[in-house]
Design an enzyme around this catalytic site. Structure first.
Site, PDB file in Angstrom:
ATOM      1  CD1 TRP A  97      -3.221   0.717   0.508  1.00 42.19           C
ATOM      2  CD2 TRP A  97      -2.048   2.262   1.750  1.00 42.19           C
ATOM      3  NE1 TRP A  97      -3.814   2.086   0.561  1.00 42.19           N
ATOM      4  CE2 TRP A  97      -3.416   3.024   1.429  1.00 42.19           C
ATOM      5  CE3 TRP A  97      -1.111   3.050   2.529  1.00 42.19           C
ATOM      6  CZ2 TRP A  97      -3.701   4.095   1.814  1.00 42.19           C
ATOM      7  CZ3 TRP A  97      -1.588   4.142   3.153  1.00 42.19           C
ATOM      8  CH2 TRP A  97      -2.622   4.736   2.635  1.00 42.19           C
ATOM      9  CG  ASN A 103       3.646  -2.403   7.093  1.00 43.79           C
ATOM     10  OD1 ASN A 103       3.208  -1.453   6.764  1.00 43.79           O
ATOM     11  ND2 ASN A 103       3.023  -3.125   7.902  1.00 43.79           N
ATOM     12  CE  LYS A 162     -19.416   7.550   8.133  1.00 45.67           C
ATOM     13  NZ  LYS A 162     -18.749   8.345   7.602  1.00 45.67           N
TER      14      LYS A 162
END
Ligand code: F6R
Length: 613
Positions: A77, A103, A490
């Site tokens: 990512w 990472n 939300k």
């Protein structure tokens, strides 16, 4: 927010790595790669094919030579460097023998790279990670074993890492280490594994161990041994894993949104990491816009949709207060059809988690066509908006799977507030000591968010009491207003209940007619500037029979007089309160939705990335 996996001593190395990477794709899929290592040979394959990266890697690996019992794999990512093959892990040292996967973020990578290049190292990527391969190479060339070479290298780096390194000169050994980014070790008869997350190795290993910060582990077919950075032995804590695979991918949570809500302190930490030079300058590595251009800004326009629009509303307060620039916030789908005015010195900021929302892309394109400089705030590296904009700042919230945005929202606010501080720094509108104080305050918000998360149980209890209510008004004033809007959104999207967000002062101009017994008013009452006024608004709705839920700070004694239920949050600097106050509202919406049996990760009628107008 990448996935990593490694195996030593396996008769099934390639399948282990590829299966593990497929299970780690939720941590990122900008690219995928593996390195297989045996005496004298490191074989590497890498692909960058977006969501198909692991599938493409599988095909690429059909030409892998056989006979490798050890290897490492990575699914990326992107944070530093575009999602391209050259930036895909594993990265190699100059000799091509040492392979590393990483990472995290190496904060001092720029200075380390300059030093390494001056000593003759050649870099082939623009990642922060590659410095690790070259640092380890230097230590190995001084005769250190791989374990000691990794230890020595890690003493030179700042930042976060879960790292694994292999060397064809010391085959059947993986050395792994952790600081902040997660790492587990797994064992089975004659095979040892490592992974960023248990799911990657869940059906292969029979025992699992957690690696703690600043611990380094040497894995061989016979097992592992762990030391601290000084080489002193440490014991790894054995984990009891009772999850099935699906639960494991959600990190032990019931769903992705819970995992993502819980990841908000990490999202804040990663977004803020590496953003301030030792001399106090706020810096964005990826911002392709000069200081002079930023100094010339006369007016700011933010364009965004949905939750990102609410983050933009918060930014208006920060940029106006700190940088003394006039700010407009526009719904992106409205902006381009309004014949907007773009004058010299207009800076347009497009805010989008995905960077692919067509409304926001069209708005930023229109602004650029009219001559504006455009900064994209995107969570996805090299997204369409990030590529097209004059400049980009990345939020580093990690992959967000659930349709409803949570962690990307707080990361957007943090990135926008950092930009506000940078503008203030360049324009001289804040004292350097105030900028420092705000920067450090921003870095402390993650801990306050963590405290708000710990109070989940109470929010769930309140939601249980209110199951059955159908009409909700969320109100807030000043910095509480964007949070009220976000709380209402939300609740709507997760629970399908009717909810409206309003500035508290606006109720009396119409909506007050709707207040009657049975209506729930949720108030964000943490803003000290407007505290008395919001208390008056609550007294007004209470007098008309509404049930009142208030988000209030720990030290607020006055709130109990007007609220039926109080959701407490730690007090913070007002400008940071939106990131803390939203937490109970996310949990409230989630709990209502669960109580009503909704699909919380995939609400009906919605999509994560909206590419239609
Ligand atoms: C709400 C939500 C949406 C998005 C909106 C914009 O929870 O997720 O409202 O915020 O669709 O998406 P991005 O930020 O990708 O442009």
């Amino acid at each position: 927010m990448c996935g990593i996996i490694g195996v030593v001593g396996s008769s099934d190395t390639l399948a282990t790595l590829l299966e593990g990477l497929a299970r780690l794709e939720y941590r990122g899929y900008d690219s995928a790669g593996i390195a297989l290592v045996r005496p004298g040979q490191t074989w590497r394959a890498r692909c960058a094919a977006g969501t198909e990266s692991v599938a493409a890697l599988r095909i690429e690996c059909e030409r892998a030579p056989s006979g490798f019992s050890s290897g490492i794999g990575h699914t990326r990512w992107a944070t530093h460097g575009a999602p391209e093959v050259a930036n895909a892990h594993p990265h190699l040292d100059c000799s091509g023998n040492i392979a590393i996967i990483h990472n995290g973020i190496i904060e001092n990578h720029t200075e380390l790279q300059v030093e390494l290049e001056a000593r003759g190292h050649t870099f082939t990527s623009v990642t922060d990670s590659e410095v690790l391969a070259h640092l380890i190479e230097e230590s190995r060339s001084q005769g250190l074993e791989l374990l000691d070479a990794v230890r020595a290298s890690l003493k030179l780096v700042r930042g976060a890492f879960a790292l694994a390194a292999m060397d064809a000169g010391e085959p059947d050994v993986i050395v792994a280490a952790r600081r902040i980014s997660p790492l587990v070790v797994g064992t089975a008869a004659g095979v040892t594994y490592l992974a960023s997350d248990v799911p990657a190795i869940l059906d292969r290993a029979t025992a699992f161990y957690a690696v703690n910060d600043d611990e380094v582990v040497r894995l061989g077919p016979e097992g592992f041994r762990a030391v601290d950075l000084d080489g002193a032995p440490v014991r790894l804590h054995q984990l009891s894993i009772e999850w099935d695979l699906e639960t494991a991918q959600k990190g032990g949570n019931d769903d992705f949104i819970t995992k993502e809500i819980n990841e908000q302190p990490d999202a804040l930490r990663d977004t803020l990491m590496d953003r301030r030079r030792p001399d106090g300058t706020i810096t964005f590595d990826e911002l392709r816009i000069s200081d002079d251009e930023l100094r010339e800004v006369k007016r700011v326009v933010l364009v965004a949709a949905g939750t990102s629009h609410h983050a933009a509303l918060v930014a208006k307060y920060a940029i106006e207060r700190w940088a003394r620039l006039s700010v407009d916030v526009d719904i992106s789908s409205e902006y381009r059809y309004r014949d907007p005015v773009v004058e010299i010195g207009t800076l347009v900021i497009g805010v989008s988690q995905s960077g692919e929302t067509i409304d926001t892309i069209m708005a930023t394109r229109e602004a650029q066509r009219r001559g504006a400089r455009v900064v994209a705030i995107s969570n996805i590296v090299d997204s369409s908006m990030a590529r097209e904009a004059s400049a980009v700042i990345y939020t580093r919230a990690g992959l967000e799977v659930s349709v409803a945005s949570t962690k990307s929202y707080v990361a957007q606010i943090a990135a926008l507030e950092l930009l506000a501080l940078r503008l203030a720094q360049l324009r001289g509108t804040l004292d350097p000591s105030d900028i420092d104080a705000f920067f450090h305050g921003l870095n402390a918000v993650g801990a306050q968010v963590a405290t708000a998360l710990e109070r989940r149980g109470h929010v769930e209890d309140v939601a249980k009491q209110l199951i059955g209510a159908h009409d909700f008004f969320f109100i807030g004033r000043h910095l509480g207003f964007p949070t009220a809007m976000e709380g209402a959104l939300k609740l709507k999207e997760l629970s399908y209940l009717h909810a409206e967000g309003y500035p508290g002062g606006e109720l009396k101009h119409g909506p007050l007619a709707l207040i009657e017994p049975g209506v729930v008013v949720v108030a964000v009452a943490t803003d000290l500037v407007m505290h008395e006024k919001i208390l008056s608004n609550l007294a007004e709705v209470k007098a008309r029979g509404a049930t009142v839920v208030a988000v209030a700070t720990d030290d607020d004694d006055a709130i109990a007089a007007v609220a039926d239920y109080v959701l407490r949050v730690p007090a913070t600097e007002p400008m940071f309160s939106p990131m803390v106050d939203v937490v109970p509202l996310q949990i409230f919406a989630y709990s209502m939705a669960r109580g009503l049996g909704r699909n919380v990760d995939r609400p009906r009628n919605l999509a994560k990335t909206v590419t239609v107008e």
